[in-house]
Design a protein around this motif. Structure first.
Motif, mmCIF file in Angstrom:
data_model
loop_
_atom_site.group_PDB
_atom_site.id
_atom_site.type_symbol
_atom_site.label_atom_id
_atom_site.label_comp_id
_atom_site.label_asym_id
_atom_site.label_seq_id
_atom_site.Cartn_x
_atom_site.Cartn_y
_atom_site.Cartn_z
ATOM 1 N N UNK A 31 31.264 -50.851 -23.375
ATOM 2 C CA UNK A 31 31.399 -50.086 -24.624
ATOM 3 C C UNK A 31 31.697 -48.601 -24.390
ATOM 4 N N UNK A 32 31.215 -48.057 -23.290
ATOM 5 C CA UNK A 32 31.469 -46.650 -22.985
ATOM 6 C C UNK A 32 32.907 -46.436 -22.518
ATOM 7 N N UNK A 33 33.361 -47.258 -21.620
ATOM 8 C CA UNK A 33 34.673 -47.056 -21.014
ATOM 9 C C UNK A 33 35.794 -47.552 -21.917
ATOM 10 N N UNK A 93 24.938 -32.620 -17.183
ATOM 11 C CA UNK A 93 26.266 -33.177 -17.428
ATOM 12 C C UNK A 93 26.261 -34.697 -17.309
ATOM 13 N N UNK A 94 26.762 -35.361 -18.339
ATOM 14 C CA UNK A 94 26.911 -36.818 -18.336
ATOM 15 C C UNK A 94 28.352 -37.215 -18.082
ATOM 16 N N UNK A 95 29.285 -36.384 -18.543
ATOM 17 C CA UNK A 95 30.710 -36.675 -18.407
ATOM 18 C C UNK A 95 31.424 -35.368 -18.074
ATOM 19 N N UNK A 96 32.359 -35.434 -17.140
ATOM 20 C CA UNK A 96 33.279 -34.327 -16.888
ATOM 21 C C UNK A 96 34.613 -34.739 -17.489
ATOM 22 N N UNK A 97 35.262 -33.824 -18.172
ATOM 23 C CA UNK A 97 36.552 -34.134 -18.794
ATOM 24 C C UNK A 97 37.594 -33.128 -18.327
ATOM 25 N N UNK A 148 30.648 -40.433 -10.067
ATOM 26 C CA UNK A 148 30.189 -41.454 -10.987
ATOM 27 C C UNK A 148 30.952 -42.737 -10.770
ATOM 28 N N UNK A 149 30.535 -43.788 -11.462
ATOM 29 C CA UNK A 149 31.114 -45.102 -11.226
ATOM 30 C C UNK A 149 32.464 -45.341 -11.893
ATOM 31 N N UNK A 150 32.758 -44.650 -13.008
ATOM 32 C CA UNK A 150 33.971 -44.952 -13.764
ATOM 33 C C UNK A 150 34.618 -43.674 -14.272
ATOM 34 N N UNK A 168 35.372 -38.509 -16.795
ATOM 35 C CA UNK A 168 34.702 -39.009 -15.601
ATOM 36 C C UNK A 168 33.222 -39.204 -15.930
ATOM 37 N N UNK A 169 32.799 -40.461 -16.015
ATOM 38 C CA UNK A 169 31.401 -40.788 -16.326
ATOM 39 C C UNK A 169 30.568 -40.563 -15.065
ATOM 40 N N UNK A 170 29.474 -39.835 -15.195
ATOM 41 C CA UNK A 170 28.706 -39.400 -14.034
ATOM 42 C C UNK A 170 27.485 -40.270 -13.758
#
Length: 182
Positions: A31-33, A93-97, A148-150, A168-170
Motif C-alpha cells: 500500500x505504501x509503494x 525522516x521516514x522518506x527522502x524525496x 531503506x528497502x524500497x 526513498x522509503x527509509x
C-alpha cells in the motif's frame, strides 16, 4: 533536529515497473509503494498525533543523474531544477524525496518558494494532474546517507509542467511502523 550525512546523489537506482516488484514485496509495503495518491497525506495519517514536517535538504540547478535524464527524455548535460527533502514524523525522516524538473518545463512555477512545504501538496491540488506509471527500486542505494528497502518514482504532468518525483522509503519508517525489511 537530526543531521544527515553528506549526499551521495550520484549513485544510481535500478528501476523496474511496479508490477515486476510485486512478488518480492511484502503485503505490508504494497500500500505504501503502490499508492498513487499523496504520500504526504498518507504519512500524516500514519503518524497519528506525531508532528509531520517537510525538511528542505537541498534545491539547486544541476545535471540530472543518467537514469533521471532518461526518464525525462533529456540530454544528459541539460540542467534541471533539483529539490531534495526529508519527510519527517517527530523530526525523524521516514522518506527522502528527490524531484527533478527540466528548466524548459518550469513555465513560471517557482519551486524555490515551496520552502518546507511538500511538492505533493501543490501537485495533488491540480485538477488536470496526470501521473505516469510507477517504477520501483528494491534495495536502492543510500540517498542522502540513509537507506531503506524500497524507492519509487513517477512522472507528473500538469499542463506543460513536468516533474520526476522519486521517493526513498527509509529503514526508520519501517522500524517505526513495524514493517518488514521487504
Amino acid at each position: 533536529m537530526f543531521d544527515l550525512p553528506p549526499a551521495d546523489t550520484r549513485a544510481l537506482a535500478h528501476w523496474i515497473p511496479l508490477a515486476a516488484a510485486r512478488p518480492a514485496m511484502s503485503p505490508a509495503w504494497w500500500p505504501w509503494v503502490a499508492s498513487r495518491d499523496s504520500l504526504t497525506a498518507r504519512l500524516i495519517s500514519a503518524g497519528g498525533h506525531r508532528p509531520f514536517r517537510v525538511r528542505l535538504v537541498n534545491q539547486h540547478l544541476d545535471r540530472p543523474r543518467r537514469d533521471e535524464a532518461l526518464a525525462l527524455g533529456l540530454p544528459p548535460a541539460r540542467l534541471a531544477w533539483v529539490r531534495e527533502v526529508a519527510l519527517c514524523l517527530d523530526e525523524r525522516p521516514w522518506v527522502m524525496a528527490r524531484s527533478v524538473v527540466p528548466l524548459d518545463c518550469l513555465h513560471g512555477q517557482r519551486l524555490d518558494r515551496l520552502g518546507e512545504r511538500s511538492l505533493g501538496s501543490w501537485l495533488f491540488r491540480q485538477p488536470d494532474l496526470v501521473r505516469g506509471p510507477l517504477e520501483v527500486s528494491a534495495d536502492p542505494p543510500p540517498f542522502q546517507g540513509v537507506s531503506g528497502p524500497w524507492a519509487r518514482r513517477s512522472l507528473f504532468r500538469h499542463r506543460r509542467f513536468v516533474v520526476l518525483v522519486q521517493e526513498f522509503f527509509l529503514d526508520r519508517m519501517a522500524d517505526d511502523l513495524g514493517l518488514p525489511s521487504r
